[in-house]
Structure formats: C-alpha cells, structure tokens
Design a protein around this motif. Structure first.
Motif, PDB file in Angstrom:
ATOM      1  N   LEU A  11       0.802  -1.218   0.000  1.00 27.71           N
ATOM      2  CA  LEU A  11       0.000   0.000   0.000  1.00 27.71           C
ATOM      3  C   LEU A  11       0.839   1.275   0.000  1.00 27.71           C
ATOM      4  O   LEU A  11       0.339   2.342  -0.376  1.00 27.71           O
ATOM      5  N   SER A  13      -9.804   1.771  -3.136  1.00 28.28           N
ATOM      6  CA  SER A  13      -9.650   1.053  -1.868  1.00 28.28           C
ATOM      7  C   SER A  13     -10.361  -0.290  -1.906  1.00 28.28           C
ATOM      8  O   SER A  13      -9.854  -1.295  -1.403  1.00 28.28           O
ATOM      9  N   ARG A  14     -11.537  -0.308  -2.483  1.00 23.02           N
ATOM     10  CA  ARG A  14     -12.277  -1.573  -2.592  1.00 23.02           C
ATOM     11  C   ARG A  14     -11.563  -2.540  -3.531  1.00 23.02           C
ATOM     12  O   ARG A  14     -11.556  -3.750  -3.308  1.00 23.02           O
ATOM     13  N   GLN A  36      -2.585  -3.458   7.428  1.00 26.26           N
ATOM     14  CA  GLN A  36      -3.346  -4.008   6.316  1.00 26.26           C
ATOM     15  C   GLN A  36      -2.588  -5.160   5.658  1.00 26.26           C
ATOM     16  O   GLN A  36      -3.176  -6.191   5.297  1.00 26.26           O
ATOM     17  N   THR A  65     -11.227  -9.204   0.576  1.00 23.10           N
ATOM     18  CA  THR A  65     -12.587  -9.041   0.062  1.00 23.10           C
ATOM     19  C   THR A  65     -12.670  -9.438  -1.396  1.00 23.10           C
ATOM     20  O   THR A  65     -13.586 -10.164  -1.817  1.00 23.10           O
ATOM     21  N   GLY A 122     -11.854   3.056   3.699  1.00 23.42           N
ATOM     22  CA  GLY A 122     -12.189   2.048   2.698  1.00 23.42           C
ATOM     23  C   GLY A 122     -13.275   2.471   1.740  1.00 23.42           C
ATOM     24  O   GLY A 122     -13.974   1.630   1.162  1.00 23.42           O
ATOM     25  N   ARG A 129      -2.933  -8.254   7.668  1.00 26.47           N
ATOM     26  CA  ARG A 129      -4.278  -8.828   7.485  1.00 26.47           C
ATOM     27  C   ARG A 129      -4.347  -9.606   6.177  1.00 26.47           C
ATOM     28  O   ARG A 129      -4.916 -10.703   6.117  1.00 26.47           O
ATOM     29  N   TRP A 130      -3.796  -9.029   5.114  1.00 28.19           N
ATOM     30  CA  TRP A 130      -3.780  -9.713   3.820  1.00 28.19           C
ATOM     31  C   TRP A 130      -3.008 -11.029   3.907  1.00 28.19           C
ATOM     32  O   TRP A 130      -3.477 -12.071   3.442  1.00 28.19           O
ATOM     33  N   THR A 160      -9.529   6.887   2.122  1.00 27.80           N
ATOM     34  CA  THR A 160      -8.896   5.595   1.891  1.00 27.80           C
ATOM     35  C   THR A 160      -8.838   4.776   3.174  1.00 27.80           C
ATOM     36  O   THR A 160      -9.098   3.570   3.173  1.00 27.80           O
ATOM     37  N   ASP A 216      -8.508  -4.194  -1.658  1.00 27.19           N
ATOM     38  CA  ASP A 216      -8.724  -4.979  -0.443  1.00 27.19           C
ATOM     39  C   ASP A 216      -8.666  -6.470  -0.779  1.00 27.19           C
ATOM     40  O   ASP A 216      -9.671  -7.104  -1.096  1.00 27.19           O
TER      41      ASP A 216
END
Length: 367
Positions: free
Chosen positions: A126, A161-162, A285, A168, A156, A288-289, A153, A165
């Motif tokens: 990012l 941003s979507r 982030q 998602t 989200g 998390r990914w 951002t 992610d």
C-alpha cells in the motif's frame, strides 16, 4: 473432461496491469499457436480495449465514452470464449471490486460444464499503491486533495480502496473455486525489477501456466507517474474545467493522455508518497492480507513479504497539497505550451487524418 481453461485476471489496478495486457496483445498471435487465446472483437480493436468494454458492460458502467457505448460487449466476449478451446485469458482491473451479482454472472458465463475457471489477482504494498491510485484518480478527472483522499482511503470508501482490499476481492471472486484455481501474483519491488526487468511478466506466466518463450515481444506501455507539482496542476485544471462532471472525450483525451501521460512525465518534482504516519496502518493491512492468504491456501506467485510497505524513505516527505505557486506556474505554462502545439496540429484536417491512420496501424501492429 475440460475442453477449456479460462484465466480471469481481475486486477488490482496499479499493479502493472497495463504492461501485462499490452504484452498479451503484442503476442496474441504467437500465443494462439500454443493454444493460448486472448479474445478480441475485430482487427481494429485491441484485446485490451475489447476486455475493457466487456468489463464496463458487465458492471453497467460507461467510462470513457457516450452512454451505452459498451452495451453488448460482455456478451460478445462470452461468445468468443465459448467458441474457443484450450486456454483463454480475460483481463481487466476494473473487475476487482465487482459486486456479488456481477461476479456470479461472470463466473456463470465464463465457467460452466467443460470449462475450468481460474481467477488471477495481482497485489503490491500500500505504500506504493495508495499514492499511485491518487495520481490515477486525478488523471481520470477527480478533484480531491491528497489529504481528503487519504482520509477516505483509511475508511475504505474510494473505488480504488475496494479494488485493493485483497481478502474481500479474492473472497468474493474465489468463492466456490478450489484454492489451487485462485492465483495471487505479488508485484516485485523496485530492487527486484532492477535486477530482472521482466520479473512481473515471468510471474504472470507462472500463474497462467504458460511458457514465457511463447510471448517474446516486450511492451513499453505503463501508466506513467507524475510528481507532486504536475499532479497538483492537473487537479487544479480538473477543478477549473469541472472535468469530473463534464466528461467529454475531446478534452478528456488532452488532459489524461497528452498531458498526464506524455507532456508532464519525467520531470524533476518530488514523487507522491505515503505520509510517514500512515505506514503503521499500511503494515497492519499487509498483515491482514498475509494472514488471509496463508489461511486460504490460494496459489501464490512471488513473495508474500513483498506486500509489506517496509520503512518510510529517509528523505523528508513532501506534501502534495502544499506545492509552491511558482513551481505550479512553471508546470502550468509547459502544459499550456503543449496544448497550444497540439491544438495547432489538430487544426490541419490532413494531419488529423494522418494521425488517425497511424493510430489504427499501430493497433494492428500490436495484435
């Protein structure tokens, strides 16, 4: 037994997709000899443009054209895919943040009996993605400040941003698919690219299960980066022309293609970077990914550690919202000069016709 294997590359934006799509286009005929097909509509339409229009139609969007200009493009692409055996590659990054109904339709239309459907997604850290997305949004006509964009951002909210992610996007697109048919390509950092310039392409070849030797022609296409001064000038031009709400192809092309991709590229102003105080958020982030990918078992091409932002650069951070007026004036005058020269050339109908013919010829050569 499957007679067809479809690789659906759904993004993310700003991960070298322009380069990958152009290289697929340049080598389409060579790839077809090895049973790898990149569908297109006609000799005058590149596969990249064909897939873009199909994606627009699937999403119900009309970016970059008159209302309804993409209508029917998705069905046309599906017909092409269904008539093809072997391996088929479909690619466009605007598909990444598609909704559940659109994803279900895409998987139903491109999959089904006799077809083995794969999903490919590319991602990068990012610290590089977020600034690149703001620049791209300004090129496309947005008028927001960097500060406002960053705040949204973190919430989200923006389209980018979507699309970025990872959990998602892959959670939706990969639903009901075996993890071995979901392929994550990590974008190599600059130090790796400096050692091997085609590393990204080689990773895509591994994800698509194709031999790099089948696509020897390289591409020089990429979305060029702008510095903070150039981006600020384009943003202010967008505000002056109310560009985001008055999308007209004529001056949209001037600003996005001629200015933001050509005349204002390669200058010496500071690059747009992520603020140092946002690096902890970017690292959270990334973790998390990475946790999601490891738990999901999807196929990874590259190194998950490349998704981490790393430490901020040593040099002082420059705020893109606080560029001295004198610096903006120099860039604005250069932009005015470039537009004036372009207007003079376009006034000559013979030159305009010649440019159109050259553009069409270039498209044919790229196929």
């Amino acid at each position: 037994m499957s007679t067809r294997r479809v690789y659906l590359h759904v993004g993310a934006p700003k991960t070298g997709t322009t380069y990958v799509q152009d290289r697929l286009t340049l080598n389409a005929r060579l790839l077809a000899k090895h049973g790898v097909h990149v569908p297109t509509g006609s000799p005058l339409v590149t596969p990249a443009l064909f897939h873009f229009r199909a994606a627009l139609d699937l999403l119900g969007q009309d970016w970059g054209g008159a209302p309804g200009h993409a209508e029917g493009a998705w069905d046309a692409l599906v017909r092409k895919v269904r008539r093809t055996s072997g391996t088929v590659v479909v690619s466009h990054e605007i598909l990444a943040p598609a909704g559940p109904a659109q994803i279900a339709r895409a998987k139903r239309d491109l999959g089904g009996p006799g077809t083995e459907l794969h999903v490919v997604y590319s991602a990068r850290d990012l610290a590089r993605q977020v600034p690149a997305a703001w620049q791209e949004s300004i090129k496309q006509g947005r008028k927001w400040s960097y500060r406002r964009y960053l705040a949204r951002t973190r919430e989200g909210r923006p389209w980018f941003s979507r699309a970025f992610d990872l959990p998602t996007v892959l959670g939706r697109w990969g639903a009901d698919l075996p993890p071995e048919r979901i392929h994550l390509v990590t974008v190599p950092p600059r130090r790796v690219v400096q050692e091997r310039s085609d590393e990204l392409w080689l990773r895509f070849c591994r994800a698509l299960d194709i031999d790099p030797a089948w696509a020897p022609r390289d591409s020089d296409r990429a979305n060029q980066s702008l510095g903070i001064t150039e981006t600020q000038v384009v943003r202010r031009l967008n505000r002056r022309m109310d560009r985001a709400t008055r999308r007209e192809a004529a001056y949209d092309e001037l600003i996005r293609e001629m200015l933001a991709q050509e005349a204002l590229v390669g200058r010496t102003s500071a690059p747009v970077r992520l603020p140092p105080e946002m690096y902890p958020w970017a690292d959270e982030q990334a973790q998390r990914w990475i946790d999601w990918v490891r738990e999901s078992g999807v196929h990874v091409v590259g190194d998950l550690e490349e998704l981490r932002p790393g430490p901020p650069p040593d040099e002082p951070w420059r705020d893109p919202d606080r560029v001295p007026p004198k610096q903006q004036l120099v860039v604005a005058l250069d932009a005015l000069g470039a537009m004036t020269r372009e207007a003079a050339r376009r006034h000559d109908p013979d030159q305009a016709l010649l440019r159109k013919a050259r553009t069409q010829l270039d498209r044919l050569r790229r196929q």
